[in-house]
Design an enzyme around this catalytic site. Structure first.
Site, PDB file in Angstrom:
ATOM      1  N   ASP A 139     110.961  28.768  11.971  1.00 51.39           N
ATOM      2  CA  ASP A 139     110.451  27.861  12.998  1.00 51.39           C
ATOM      3  C   ASP A 139     110.514  26.395  12.591  1.00 51.39           C
ATOM      4  OD1 ASP A 139     108.525  27.816  11.049  1.00 51.39           O
ATOM      5  OD2 ASP A 139     106.852  28.400  12.339  1.00 51.39           O
ATOM      6  N   ASP A 192     110.186  34.806   8.456  1.00 49.64           N
ATOM      7  CA  ASP A 192     109.155  33.868   8.056  1.00 49.64           C
ATOM      8  C   ASP A 192     107.811  34.569   8.193  1.00 49.64           C
ATOM      9  OD1 ASP A 192     107.990  31.492   7.277  1.00 49.64           O
ATOM     10  OD2 ASP A 192     107.932  30.660   9.292  1.00 49.64           O
ATOM     11  N   ASP A 196     114.122  25.717   7.935  1.00 50.30           N
ATOM     12  CA  ASP A 196     114.773  26.993   8.208  1.00 50.30           C
ATOM     13  C   ASP A 196     116.152  26.834   8.847  1.00 50.30           C
ATOM     14  OD1 ASP A 196     112.534  28.594   7.373  1.00 50.30           O
ATOM     15  OD2 ASP A 196     111.541  28.051   9.239  1.00 50.30           O
TER      16      ASP A 196
END
Length: 916
Positions: A654, A345, A658
């Site tokens: 996070d 990410d 996800d």
């Protein structure tokens, strides 16, 4: 028309039809009609109760899990545990209760660890349910009421205000300055501005400005919306289904251990059957042949292997924890070491997660701003030199900084040893930029007190504030900040560097905006207008005649340590890919700064991925380095596509969006600070500092763990193979067994474990990140390791068989021959341990005055084994139990001399199969 007069049968269309509606494409009136609700009065209590009975509660539900006992029993369904259980049964048949207890104890420990980890999937669903449980303000029967979010039904009219958690998926009917933090769902790094206009059907999730989704937060403004999805039908609910459907893949280590264990099980059974058949064929009694077969089984089973695997991984967990990486599942330690691709990410992992002004254009001049985050550390530079505001030529810069500070509803405060933002990240960046030149909100608001405000609204794309400028001259000043398009069209002049108002060239400003945007900067424009003294103002006052002050380019900057970590991973042969919900331009700019990608061809958007077939998608997954504006399903699909091509994938994240990809990845890495609870529950590893650099550190430790495991296997298996060869050849030659089953158990469960355990504590080699990842298809017993095992096994057989036959023929004393054969083998083990461990090399380097970790564990293990062997050979009680006899000093020296040649064999093998 009242709520009671509206058609109450919402199921005039099927529930499935309602779930498949593209609500963002419909107008507000059409949405209300479809859901048989009312835009002002909402649903009646009677209708809401009916719908609640028909649809159920607004809460996530998962499929029923397995019973605790079934999950526990399933942990025994592993070939390696079959071998351990077989060893335990054999030792029970030999009436060796202590050793049997040890074997069954090791089995039970492995089962318990597996059982605990099995429960985490259920925890992920529970965390998602908790994520959307809240209270909601809504209108029913025309009356405002507040209910638990679980009571909401389709068609309910919900009111949102700043600070609220969105209780269900809503189609917005009206908004006032609404901004929603959707980062957990879409990956968008800043709050999203909302509107009510209908959108095209292909609009991606992150850009559906007329929708808000369950679990997101209202950061600013107010709105009314109608519930269009509840429970599992929400976007968050769909993610929960993806979590359930995604496969929790086995790690490379467990796959290899399973394959090796099955093969070993078949080999052991085949050799035992061969031994039994040969013995009977030679006329031996079936009892003697059975004992010999049992001896072969006991010698071949590596009882210490599961224990050393568990200990090595546990030590890796401890080392990673010291480097900010918390492991939730033991095999994940080794998986990190074999990772070939890291999908990361962007926000907060590769970047600081603190918006920062980096570029300013004012008065026709370019400035850069140093420092990151919300701390007032740094300065404003022009041509690499700090700006001197005492000199002429920077008035427009000063004015644009003042505008950013005054036209601002946020503030930064000091607390708990750090600067914390109260408000939106973009406004925090403007405050910090002004603070770096000594401008503060407290002082400036005293000089230019705010009189009135026009808050930001998405349809106008700007915010404006009115300030008292000069009472004597009857002047006030208006400051504006907003999008470049909204500000430029209202300006006809530009403030130059000397403070003079000159003609504005919009094309030149737009070119500067394009330059900043290509660097991934979010660009805000600033303007001002002096007006006569008044206590309020409206949009007509700022529709034209403004003075353009400048531009400020803002970005969430990359972490310096993350840049170094990405480079280290690439040097180690690991690809780093960025998968984010953020804008493509921003993501690509950050990726270029970090060295992740170099060309635009390596950047794909979620919209491009949707249009690809499976083959094109797989190619994009392999070739692409940046994936922006991707949906949760696409993240999951990307991970699967990479895995289908044989890659070992680590995925970081996070947010709620996800979680499915984290669970599907070979190792899921969640953020310990900013991570949503469901992301943490779905992950194998947590980063306590949310920093990509900690992933690189964990990969380094993981590689060290795998090397230690290879050392342990290279040490342990030759002992078992050497013992098995001894038993098998003795049967084939119809000679007396050189070593008894109970003596084999002593060697395997005491001497071998005491010597093999130190290998788990070995420090990692300095070369672990200078080599490519191992081939994920590589067998546990690769060519080089297999050759090593065979060579050392033959040597061990020669020691046992040769020593036994020599002493037996020269003395005729079987107990003495067996005792010396066993001690010869232990001596060979000790010298081999010193040959493959880092103890001696580290010690030499330390003696030369260089700082290096010294692995004292081998020395401790050797001392323990020497003491145990002395007890085994010299103590009369042990002589009776194990059928041994005391040795003289000369005999002990002979045993040591017989084992010494293994050092030279190990040095030769090291050239072909280095273990360090």
């Amino acid at each position: 028309m009242t709520a009671n007069t509206i058609a109450t049968n919402i199921f005039s269309e099927t529930t499935e039809d309602l779930l498949n509606y593209e609500w963002h494409t419909l107008g507000e009136q059409k949405v209300v009609q479809t859901l048989a609700s009312h835009p002002e009065a909402g649903l009646s209590h009677k209708e809401a109760t009916k719908r609640h009975q028909q649809m159920g509660a607004n809460q996530l539900t998962g499929k029923s899990g397995k019973s605790s006992w079934l999950r526990f029993l399933e942990q025994f369904n592993q070939p390696l545990l079959y071998i351990l259980l077989t060893a335990g049964v054999v030792t029970l048949l030999l009436r060796d209760w202590l050793d049997a207890g040890v074997i069954f104890g090791v089995t039970l420990i492995n089962v318990i660890i597996g059982y605990i980890q099995e429960a985490k999937a259920e925890g992920a669903i529970a965390a998602l349910s908790k994520a959307i449980t809240t209270e909601a303000t809504l209108i029913r029967n025309g009356q405002k009421t507040r209910l638990a979010s679980t009571e909401l039904v389709l068609g309910d009219l919900v009111l949102l205000a700043s600070g609220d958690k969105v209780p269900a998926d809503l189609r917005l009917l009206s908004v006032r300055g609404l901004q929603v933090d959707e980062s957990a769902l879409t990956g968008e790094s800043v709050p999203v501005e909302k509107a009510t206009a209908s959108l095209a059907v292909e609009t991606p999730l992150a850009e559906r400005s007329n929708m808000v989704y369950a679990g997101s937060f209202v950061s600013f403004g107010q709105a009314e919306g109608i519930v269009v999805a509840i429970a599992n039908a929400t976007e968050t609910g769909r993610i929960s289904q993806l979590i359930e459907s995604s496969t929790n893949l086995k790690t490379p280590l467990t796959r290899n251990i399973d394959k090796f264990s099955k093969s070993l099980l078949y080999v052991i059974l085949a050799l035992a059957a061969l031994t039994f058949a040969v013995g009977l064929g030679q006329g031996e009694s079936w009892i003697d042949v059975f004992k010999a077969s049992v001896a072969l089984i006991v010698s071949a089973i590596p009882e210490g292997l599961p224990a050393i695997v568990t200990v090595t991984l546990a030590i890796g967990v401890s080392r990673m924890a010291r480097r900010k990486a918390i492991i939730r599942k033991l095999p994940a330690v080794e998986t990190l070491g074999s990772t070939t691709i890291i999908c990361s990410d962007k926000t907060g992992t590769l970047t600081e997660n603190q918006m920062t002004v980096q570029k300013i254009y004012a008065g026709g001049q370019h400035y850069t701003v140093s420092g990151i985050g919300y701390a007032p550390d740094g300065e404003i530079l022009m041509n690499g030199q700090p700006v001197d505001f005492n000199a002429d030529g920077h008035i427009a810069l000063w004015e644009s900084l003042e505008a950013g500070l005054l036209c601002n509803d946020s503030h930064i405060e000091w607390g708990d040893g750090q600067w914390d933002l109260v408000g939106t990240p973009t406004e925090g960046a403007l405050i910090t930029a002004a603070n770096k030149v000594g401008l503060t909100q407290a002082n400036l608001e005293q000089e230019l007190p705010r009189i009135d405000t026009i808050p930001f609204e998405s349809q106008f794309q700007y915010m404006a504030t009115l300030h008292e400028l000069n009472v004597k001259r009857s002047l006030n000043v208006i400051y504006l900040k907003g999008s470049v398009e909204a500000i430029l069209q209202r300006c006809d002049r530009l403030l130059d560097a000397q403070g003079q108002q000159v003609a504005l060239n919009p094309a030149a400003v737009e070119q500067e905006v394009a330059n900043m945007a290509n660097q991934g900067l979010r660009v805000l424009a600033f303007a001002s207008k002096e007006v006569a003294t008044k206590r309020s103002f409206d949009r007509n006052d700022i529709d034209r005649g403004l003075v353009f002050l400048g531009l400020q380019g803002i970005i969430d900057p990359p972490r310096e340590e993350a840049i170094a970590a990405v480079k280290a991973c690439q040097f180690a042969g690991i690809q780093v890919k960025m998968i984010t919900g953020d804008h493509a331009l921003t993501a690509a700019a950050i990726a270029r700064q970090m060295g992740i990608c170099s060309t635009k061809a390596q950047v794909f958007t979620g919209r491009q991925l949707v249009e690809m077939d499976e083959k094109e998608f797989a190619q994009a997954a392999e070739q692409g380095m940046v994936f922006a504006r991707v949906a949760p399903e696409q993240k999951l699909h990307l991970v699967k596509a990479l895995q289908s091509q044989g890659e070992i994938v680590a995925m970081t994240g996070d947010g709620v969006n996800d979680a499915p990809a984290l669970k599907q990845a070979d190792i899921g890495v969640a953020m310990g600070i900013a991570g949503a609870e469901v992301a943490k529950e779905s992950a194998d590893m947590l980063l306590t500092d949310d920093n990509f650099a900690s992933i690189e550190a964990a990969v380094e430790e993981g590689r060290g763990v795998y090397r230690n495991l290879r050392k342990a296997i290279a040490f342990l298996l030759p002992i078992n193979v050497g013992e098995s060869m001894t038993i098998l050849i003795a049967i084939l030659l119809a000679t007396v067994l050189p070593i008894l089953p109970i003596q084999i158990l002593w060697l395997n469960m005491v001497s071998s474990i005491a010597l093999i355990a130190p290998l788990a504590f070995e420090p990692k080699s300095g070369q672990v990140m200078q080599q490519p990842p191992r081939n994920p298809r590589e067998r546990l017993l690769s060519g080089g390791l297999l050759q090593r095992i065979i060579a050392i096994s033959v040597f061990n057989w020669l020691v046992i068989f040769g020593m036994f036959q020599w002493i037996l023929q020269t003395t005729g004393n079987e107990p003495l021959a067996r005792t010396m054969a066993i001690n010869g083998l232990v001596a060979a083990e000790v010298f081999y341990l010193l040959s493959i461990s880092q103890f001696l090399p580290s010690l030499v380097v330390r003696i030369q005055g260089k700082r290096t970790p010294v692995a004292y564990a081998p020395a401790i293990g050797i001392v323990v084994v020497v003491i145990l062997q002395c007890v085994f050979s010299q103590w009369s009680m042990m002589n009776q139990v194990f059928d041994t006899t005391p040795l003289t000093f000369i005999q002990a020296v002979i045993c040591m001399g017989v084992g010494l040649p293994v050092v030279f064999i190990a040095l030769i093998l090291q050239r072909f199969d280095p273990l360090n």
